[in-house]
Every structure is written in structure tokens, then in C-alpha cells.
Design an enzyme around this catalytic site. Structure first.
Site, PDB file in Angstrom:
ATOM      1  N   LYS A 186      21.069  28.744  62.358  1.00  0.00           N
ATOM      2  CA  LYS A 186      21.455  28.846  63.866  1.00  0.00           C
ATOM      3  C   LYS A 186      21.217  27.935  64.733  1.00  0.00           C
ATOM      4  O   LYS A 186      21.544  26.717  64.701  1.00  0.00           O
ATOM      5  CB  LYS A 186      20.753  30.264  64.064  1.00  0.00           C
ATOM      6  CG  LYS A 186      20.689  31.241  62.989  1.00  0.00           C
ATOM      7  CD  LYS A 186      22.148  31.775  62.906  1.00  0.00           C
ATOM      8  CE  LYS A 186      22.455  32.737  61.595  1.00  0.00           C
ATOM      9  NZ  LYS A 186      21.369  33.653  61.522  1.00  0.00           N
ATOM     10  N   ASP A 194       9.983  36.218  61.841  1.00  0.00           N
ATOM     11  CA  ASP A 194      11.317  35.353  62.127  1.00  0.00           C
ATOM     12  C   ASP A 194      11.627  34.874  63.460  1.00  0.00           C
ATOM     13  O   ASP A 194      11.690  35.744  64.454  1.00  0.00           O
ATOM     14  CB  ASP A 194      12.364  36.224  61.422  1.00  0.00           C
ATOM     15  CG  ASP A 194      13.870  35.730  61.494  1.00  0.00           C
ATOM     16  OD1 ASP A 194      14.093  34.617  62.094  1.00  0.00           O
ATOM     17  OD2 ASP A 194      14.726  36.238  60.926  1.00  0.00           O
ATOM     18  N   ARG A 198      14.148  19.274  43.358  1.00  0.00           N
ATOM     19  CA  ARG A 198      13.833  20.634  43.784  1.00  0.00           C
ATOM     20  C   ARG A 198      12.331  20.659  44.091  1.00  0.00           C
ATOM     21  O   ARG A 198      11.963  21.399  44.986  1.00  0.00           O
ATOM     22  CB  ARG A 198      14.224  21.546  42.682  1.00  0.00           C
ATOM     23  CG  ARG A 198      13.722  22.907  42.720  1.00  0.00           C
ATOM     24  CD  ARG A 198      14.548  23.906  41.816  1.00  0.00           C
ATOM     25  NE  ARG A 198      14.573  23.564  40.531  1.00  0.00           N
ATOM     26  CZ  ARG A 198      13.562  23.781  39.479  1.00  0.00           C
ATOM     27  NH1 ARG A 198      12.539  24.269  39.978  1.00  0.00           N
ATOM     28  NH2 ARG A 198      13.829  23.307  38.424  1.00  0.00           N
TER      29      ARG A 198
HETATM   30  C1  LIG Z   1      21.116  34.401  60.182  1.00  0.00           C
HETATM   31  C2  LIG Z   1      19.721  35.024  60.302  1.00  0.00           C
HETATM   32  C3  LIG Z   1      18.986  35.134  59.098  1.00  0.00           C
HETATM   33  C4  LIG Z   1      19.573  34.615  57.759  1.00  0.00           C
HETATM   34  O1  LIG Z   1      19.667  33.126  57.574  1.00  0.00           O
HETATM   35  P1  LIG Z   1      20.863  32.441  56.694  1.00  0.00           P
HETATM   36  O2  LIG Z   1      20.650  31.135  56.982  1.00  0.00           O
HETATM   37  O3  LIG Z   1      22.101  33.298  57.163  1.00  0.00           O
HETATM   38  O4  LIG Z   1      20.307  32.976  55.366  1.00  0.00           O
HETATM   39  C5  LIG Z   1      17.553  35.547  59.235  1.00  0.00           C
HETATM   40  N1  LIG Z   1      17.414  35.896  60.345  1.00  0.00           N
HETATM   41  C6  LIG Z   1      17.839  36.060  61.366  1.00  0.00           C
HETATM   42  C7  LIG Z   1      17.249  36.562  62.602  1.00  0.00           C
HETATM   43  C8  LIG Z   1      19.304  35.541  61.165  1.00  0.00           C
HETATM   44  O5  LIG Z   1      20.179  35.780  62.551  1.00  0.00           O
END
Ligand SMILES: *Cc1c(COP(=O)(O)O)cnc(C)c1O
Length: 388
Positions: free
Chosen positions: A208, A183, A59
Site C-alpha cells: 500500500k 496492522d 530466503r
Molecule cells: C492489503 C492489506 C493487507 C494484506 O496485504 P497484502 O500485501 O495484500 O498481502 C493486510 N492488511 C491491510 C489493512 C491491508 O489493506
């Protein structure tokens, strides 16, 4: 006296920590262990005191995870990075490390729905408020910033793909002493490096494009040593959303082909988006690459975008007639995906609606995968025809 078995064991541990000497393996080993033992009292003490940096418990520090973090930091031109068990773990640990009760966040509209729910449902309970602004409206952002603690961005934004001027937004945040977070899951560091425009921290859903194979849920944050250390000190060990060694290993594999996959997604995405824009049954296509020039901070475009169908086109029929595009959330893998906004609206109905959504019911989101744009185009045209 050390016998040959125990010296081998120790050697195996050392090479696992030292990728340059990991049995000359071209792929870094998966150090799938929860704990690492110490050879002496002194070594344990030195490690606990921070005088020696070596893994003690996964961790805290794991060599495979660290390998991924180092690669990602290099790609984002960041001093440091930290891996998480999901994108939401990265987002929640990052945001919660930087705000406290009484603070206000300025956040873009059309933010990822679970980030919206984190702000509205959880952070609100802890006395943090949020002002939502249109990322394209710099005056509105400038007016909202004074007194805020954090600027939280997505560019392009979810669903509507609104794009902001990252250099201008970062400068505004700096002027008010506000930490900026973006993000960057959509563009990936291949097409957008927000830190080079003055943004402080980049978060990703690595589930993604970074993973790229729809087989991992993971996240990461990248930025200055100082800010990453703050996240490490304030939230990360306690919220505990650590990236696992095996998932880190899959992400390392994903990063190796990321530039090539992104190029292929870009070409296929643009090819489909341009043909949709010229289709008589389509009224709008929300894709940042369709203008004469790309937005300043983007050097390319990924293949997630949305479009709107003319009134009268039956959207359930349209998606049910698609063969190559599968009905599914997430994106960034090989397969093409479709999500009708009507379904997302239904999910978001009620008092904790993430909507704010202002996405018209005729809107459909596509992720263009790697099956080949001509085949995907045929699939879309036959489904539109069947639904018209
Ligand atoms: C999927 C997604 C998230 C969240 O990510 P997880 O890996 O599913 O927790 C955050 N921001 C965007 C733009 C996303 O498409």
C-alpha cells in the site's frame, strides 16, 4: 594465486554486502541472486555455526532485503524488522509463530478480511480460537483478554475506521502477559508509531503506502529483536514468504518519498472527506481526521476512508459515472480508487463470510490519490448527481 578476474568477482560480492562501499551508488544495488558462495570450508562452517553473519541463500538473508528491513525498523523505532512476500505472509508468519493449539486470539472487529479468513478458516483447523471485540470498547477488550495469547489490532480498522487507544490497549495486554500485534498499513510509521505506545509488533502490507506506486506486493513485521527472532525461528523459514530483492529495492525507493506522499494524501483525503460530509446526498463519512482533535496515537491521517450515500442514490450508477476514481481494491498509490461495500459483501457471502462486516450496503470506500483534490471533488459530485 588469485587472478584479476576472480578477485574482481569477490570484490563485487563484498561491495554488494557493504552498502557504504557499493560503487558509491546513491541507490543500493539489487542483489538479485538466490545464493552466495563461500571462499573456504572454514568460512562456510563459521557461517553455518552462526559465528559469522553473511548471506548464504536469499530466503535466509539478502543484502537488498536487509537494507529495506533496516530502514523500516528505523521508521517504526523498532530493534529489528523482517520483510515478506506479501502483507498476508507477514501476518500469517507473525501470528502462527506466536500461537499454538488451544490458544485464543483477541482480535478487533472489522479486521482486514483476509486476516479474518486466516483466523476463521485456517487457524481454527489448528485449534486456535478467536474472540472479536470492538476496538473502541476498552471494557470489552479487558473482559476478553484474560487467558488469551495474542491481541491482534488494526487502528483505524478496515472500512469503518474505528480507532482505539493504543497506549491503553497495550497496557491491558501487558498486564495479562499477552503479545500485542497491530496492522499499521493505514497510518504508516509517518502518522502512527505503535511501538512507542507499548504495542509489541507492527505488521504492514507494504503493497500500500510504503510501496506507494501500486507495483509491489510485499509485507513486513517490526518489533523487538527477541520477537523477530521468534518469528524467524518458528515460522518464517518454513512458510517461506520471503521478500524478493527486486521488490525490496522498489520498497526502498518508496520509503524515500513516503513522508511527502503521506502529507499530500492527507491533505487531499481531508479535503474530499470534509466536502463529502457537507454534501446533502451523504449521510456519514468514516474518516478519523474529521473530529475536533486527532485520536491520540495518530499524528496525521492517510487518505483511505469510507462514506455512506443517502437511500435512493444508485450506487452502481454512481461508481460507473466516476472517471478519475477507478474501481479497484488495494490503495496507497498515485491513483484514486473506489470500492462499493455491496461488492465486498457479495464476495464475502457464504459460510466463511468475513462479515462480521456490519458495513451498510450504502457504504462506499475511497482511496484519495494524488491527482488533485479539486478535480477529484468534481468527479465525485458529477457522479453523485448522475446517480441521484
Ligand atoms: C492489503 C492489506 C493487507 C494484506 O496485504 P497484502 O500485501 O495484500 O498481502 C493486510 N492488511 C491491510 C489493512 C491491508 O489493506
Amino acid at each position: 594465486m588469485i587472478d584479476s578476474t576472480s578477485s574482481f568477482d569477490r570484490a563485487a560480492l563484498i561491495v554488494a554486502h557493504d552498502e557504504a562501499n557499493a560503487f558509491d551508488a546513491v541507490v543500493p544495488p539489487i542483489v538479485q541472486t538466490s545464493l552466495f558462495t563461500f571462499s573456504s570450508y572454514e568460512e562456510m562452517e563459521q557461517t553455518y555455526l552462526g559465528a559469522k553473519v553473511r548471506p548464504a541463500y536469499t530466503r535466509g538473508l539478502n543484502p537488498t532485503v536487509r537494507h529495506f528491513e533496516t530502514m523500516l525498523a528505523q521508521l517504526e523505532q523498532a530493534e529489528d524488522a523482517m520483510g515478506f512476500a506479501s502483507g498476508m505472509a507477514a501476518i500469517s508468519s507473525t501470528v502462527m509463530a506466536l500461537v499454538q493449539p488451544g490458544d485464543r486470539i483477541v482480535c478487533v472487529r472489522h479486521v482486514y478480511p483476509d486476516a479474518y479468513r486466516l483466523f476463521q478458516n485456517l487457524l481454527k483447523r489448528y485449534g486456535v480460537t478467536v474472540t472479536y471485540v470492538d476496538i473502541r470498547d476498552e471494557e470489552a477488550v479487558a473482559a476478553a483478554l484474560p487467558g488469551a495469547k495474542l491481541l491482534y489490532l488494526e487502528s483505524p480498522t478496515s472500512w469503518m475506521m474505528h480507532v482505539g487507544d493504543l497506549a491503553a490497549l497495550a497496557a491491558l495486554a501487558k498486564k495479562h502477559g499477552i503479545v500485542s500485534v497491530i496492522d499499521n498499513s493505514w497510518a504508516t510509521p509517518i502518522f502512527q508509531r505503535p511501538l512507542t505506545y507499548g504495542i509489541d509488533l507492527v505488521v504492514h502490507s507494504a503493497s500500500k503506502y510504503i510501496s506507494g506506486h501500486s507495483d509491489v506486493v510485499a509485507g513486513v513485521v517490526a518489533g523487538s529483536k527477541e520477537l523477530i527472532a521468534r518469528i524467524k525461528a518458528n515460522t518464517y523459514p518454513y512458510l517461506g514468504g520471503k521478500l524478493s530483492p527486486f521488490d525490496a529495492w522498489l520498497l526502498i525507493r518508496g520509503l524515500r518519498t513516503l513522508p511527502y506522499r503521506m502529507k499530500a494524501h492527507e491533505e487531499a483525503g481531508l479535503s474530499v472527506a470534509r466536502r463529502l460530509a457537507a454534501h446533502p446526498q451523504v449521510t456519514a463519512v468514516h474518516h478519523p481526521g474529521l473530529g475536533n482533535t486527532l485520536p491520540a496515537s495518530l499524528s496525521g491521517t492517510s487518505s483511505l476512508f469510507s462514506f455512506e450515500l443517502k437511500e435512493g442514490v444508485n450506487i452502481p450508477r454512481f461508481v460507473n459515472h466516476l472517471r478519475l476514481f477507478k474501481l479497484g481494491v488495494s490503495w496507497g498509490g498515485h491513483e484514486s480508487l473506489v470500492v462499493p461495500s455491496q461488492v465486498a459483501r457479495a464476495q464475502n457471502a457464504g459460510p466463511n463470510s468475513a462479515i462480521d462486516f456490519e458495513v451498510p450496503p450504502s457504504n462506499v470506500r475511497l482511496h484519495v490519490g494524488l491527482e488533485g483534490s479539486d478535480a477529484l471533488w468534481s468527479d465525485l459530485t458529477q457522479a453523485i448527481a448522475a446517480a441521484s
